[in-house]
Design an enzyme around this catalytic site. Structure first.
Site, short mmCIF file in Angstrom:
data_model
loop_
_atom_site.label_atom_id
_atom_site.label_comp_id
_atom_site.label_asym_id
_atom_site.label_seq_id
_atom_site.Cartn_x
_atom_site.Cartn_y
_atom_site.Cartn_z
N LEU B 197 0.86 -1.19 0.00
CA LEU B 197 0.00 0.00 0.00
C LEU B 197 0.90 1.25 0.00
CD1 LEU B 197 -2.82 -0.92 2.53
CD2 LEU B 197 -2.67 -1.37 0.07
N GLY B 237 2.39 -8.69 5.86
CA GLY B 237 3.14 -7.73 6.66
C GLY B 237 2.20 -6.60 7.02
N GLY B 238 2.72 -5.52 7.62
CA GLY B 238 1.88 -4.40 8.07
C GLY B 238 0.94 -3.93 6.98
N ASP B 239 1.54 -3.45 5.87
CA ASP B 239 0.68 -2.99 4.77
C ASP B 239 1.02 -3.73 3.48
OD1 ASP B 239 2.47 0.12 4.01
OD2 ASP B 239 3.15 -1.90 4.47
N GLU B 240 1.48 -4.98 3.65
CA GLU B 240 1.83 -5.79 2.48
C GLU B 240 0.83 -6.92 2.31
OE1 GLU B 240 6.17 -5.48 4.29
OE2 GLU B 240 5.90 -7.19 2.92
#
Lengths: 199, 339
Positions: B197, B237-240
């Site tokens: 993102l 992942g966080g924003d993956e």
């Protein structure tokens, strides 16, 4: 203790007095979970603590609760298998009484790890018997009284049952069979096995 | 030694006495009950019972001549119950033959078919104990079975949780690896999209983590909506995010799906009156049938393509080719696809 005992006791309490009474009883007993599994084994100390818990919550003597428990496991539709297995013991109530001598062995044949106290029947006069129960499990004798009461009903026999305390490490039940064929009784056929799905 | 028929009926309630011609002279009460309404006495034994063993017996004379032996029989009438028997010559000559019968393994059906009771069995017969055991074991087995079912259900739920990202309900990295290794084992053709993102950090920094979580949940739902049913979306992942697209047959399809995802992610998300604007960069690897890469190779290639998109100015998608790796400034060995 075999989970079947705790599980049956749980079903008895929640069915008769409500789920909440059972949950509170497990808390009073100091047990951190609520639901028992029939096919697992639990600590020996759980069972007496649960009985005491229920007795405290209901404010009724443990002996009385256990007698109702004995009646429940024979007469409740969920426990049809128990009633049927007991009925295999004899064609009438007196015949059934004599089969109690083998009850612990029979139970062990079915469930290797379920060790019930031995019970021995002695004749005590015409139509009168003494049932001597080993008191290896506290209160077992009271459960037996409840079972006998329900089985007498099942066979259609009229009987009097009386707990006569403890003699030489054995609890004594005095049984008078007033009439063997007092009532119709419930139907039993050898081939009619409807297996319990509750336990 | 002569035995009275009453005593014989108690000891052997399923016995038959036959004369030298094979006619039934006397029948025990239980076998008589089983054959009702047929009256056994006066009938020919082989007319009522079908002898299945020994097979060599053609007529009653053969049976008589063969001496004491074990028999396997069947009722000729329905329900054709199987019986076991033993034949003896009680008086030592051929004048009388005695056959004692039992149900053997057909006992379970027989008690039901003929409504047998305790009184129908000799007191020494183990039939009642056997019925008791069958019932007790069946009850115990069904209780065990139910327990196993419950444990199985709990195990599946626990596994599902372990492969699931709790914030979005998507698969997590572990779940993704399971899916990729399954596809590789099947030697399938599929594509892996690595999606990062863009500008998500800004949302987190300005509106807080709650807003960030809301955006991630919305994006997760949107990605599932923009992909096909057979595709899998994972948050790795966080924003993956990673999307695994199975059965891709053209580059065009890949580009279309990638474009749809970017456009959808770019739609502003309303969080408590605040407009959150983000975008996405995509790097895609298309695994052709016959290629057998390692999972780490695939993810590394997808990362190379993703960085190409980011470098090209975000909101882009790039399809991996080995050339990209040469021009990228990523440090890492060239992966070699095993054929």
């Amino acid at each position: 203790m075999h989970g079947l005992v705790n599980r049956s006791f749980q079903l008895f309490v929640s069915d008769t007095f409500g789920r909440e009474v059972w949950e509170r009883s497990t808390q009073v007993a100091g047990i951190s979970f609520v639901d028992f599994e029939g096919m697992l084994t639990y600590k020996e100390t759980y069972t007496p603590r649960l009985i005491e818990g229920v007795s405290t919550i209901l404010d009724r003597p443990a002996a009385e609760v256990l007698e109702d428990f004995g009646t429940f496991i024979v007469s409740h539709p969920k426990f049809e298998a128990v009633r049927r297995l007991l009925r295999f013991g004899g064609v009438d109530f007196v015949d059934f009484l004599h089969s109690l001598d083998d009850l612990d062995d029979r139970v062990r044949l079915a469930l290797k790890n379920l060790n019930l106290p031995n019970a021995a029947l002695h004749a005590a006069g015409e139509n009168q018997f003494l049932l001597l129960c080993e008191n290896t499990i506290n209160g077992y004798c009271h459960v037996m009284i409840g079972v006998l009461r329900a089985m007498a009903d099942d066979y259609g026999a009229l009987v009097l049952l009386e707990h006569r305390g403890t003699q030489e490490d054995k609890e004594v039940v005095f049984i008078t069979v007033v009439e063997s064929n007092f009532a119709e009784g419930r139907h039993f056929s050898l081939g009619g096995g409807a297996y319990a799905d509750a336990i | 030694m002569q035995m009275r028929s009453e005593a014989l009926a108690i000891l052997c309630p399923m016995h038959l006495l036959l004369d030298a011609q094979g006619y039934i002279l006397q029948a025990g009460p239980t076998i008589a009950k089983v054959c009702q309404p047929e009256a056994l006495v006066g009938k020919r034994f082989l007319d009522v019972f079908d002898l299945t063993r020994p097979r060599a017996i053609a007529c009653f004379g053969d049976l008589q001549a063969a001496g004491a032996q074990k028999l396997h029989l069947k009722l000729r009438a329905a329900p054709h119950t199987a019986l076991k028997g033993v034949l003896v010559h009680p008086s030592g000559d051929d004048s009388v033959i005695m056959i004692n019968l039992s149900f053997g393994i057909s006992i379970i059906d027989a008690v039901r078919d003929f409504e047998l009771t305790n009184a129908d069995f000799a007191a020494t017969d183990l039939a009642i104990e056997m019925l008791y055991l069958v019932e007790a074991k069946t009850a115990a087995m069904s209780a065990s079975y139910l327990l196993n079912m419950r444990l199985q259900g709990a195990r599946i739920a626990a596994e599902e949780q372990a492969y699931t990202d709790t914030l979005t309900g998507l698969k997590n990295r572990r779940g993704l690896e399971v899916i990729l290794s399954r596809l590789l084992k099947q030697n399938a053709s599929f594509a892996v999209m690595q999606i990062d993102l863009d500008y998500f950090k800004a949302v987190n920094d300005t509106l807080g983590h709650a807003a960030g979580d809301f955006v991630l949940q919305t994006v997760a739902q949107n990605m599932v909506a923009e992909t096909r049913e057979q595709d899998v979306v994972a948050r790795v992942g966080g924003d993956e995010f990673t999307v695994v697209l199975s059965e891709v047959n053209s580059e065009g399809v890949l580009r279309k799906i990638g474009q749809r995802i970017i456009e959808r992610v770019e739609k502003p998300i309303d969080y408590q009156g605040h407009e959150c604007r983000i975008s996405a960069s995509i790097g895609t690897v298309w695994i052709q049938p016959g290629e057998m890469p390692e999972i780490s190779d695939i993810l590394s290639d997808a990362d190379v393509a993703l960085y190409a998109s980011k470098n090209a100015g975000r909101a882009m998608q790039t399809l991996y080719s080995p050339d990209l790796r040469k021009s990228s400034n990523l440090v890492g060995p060239q992966t070699e696809r095993r054929q």
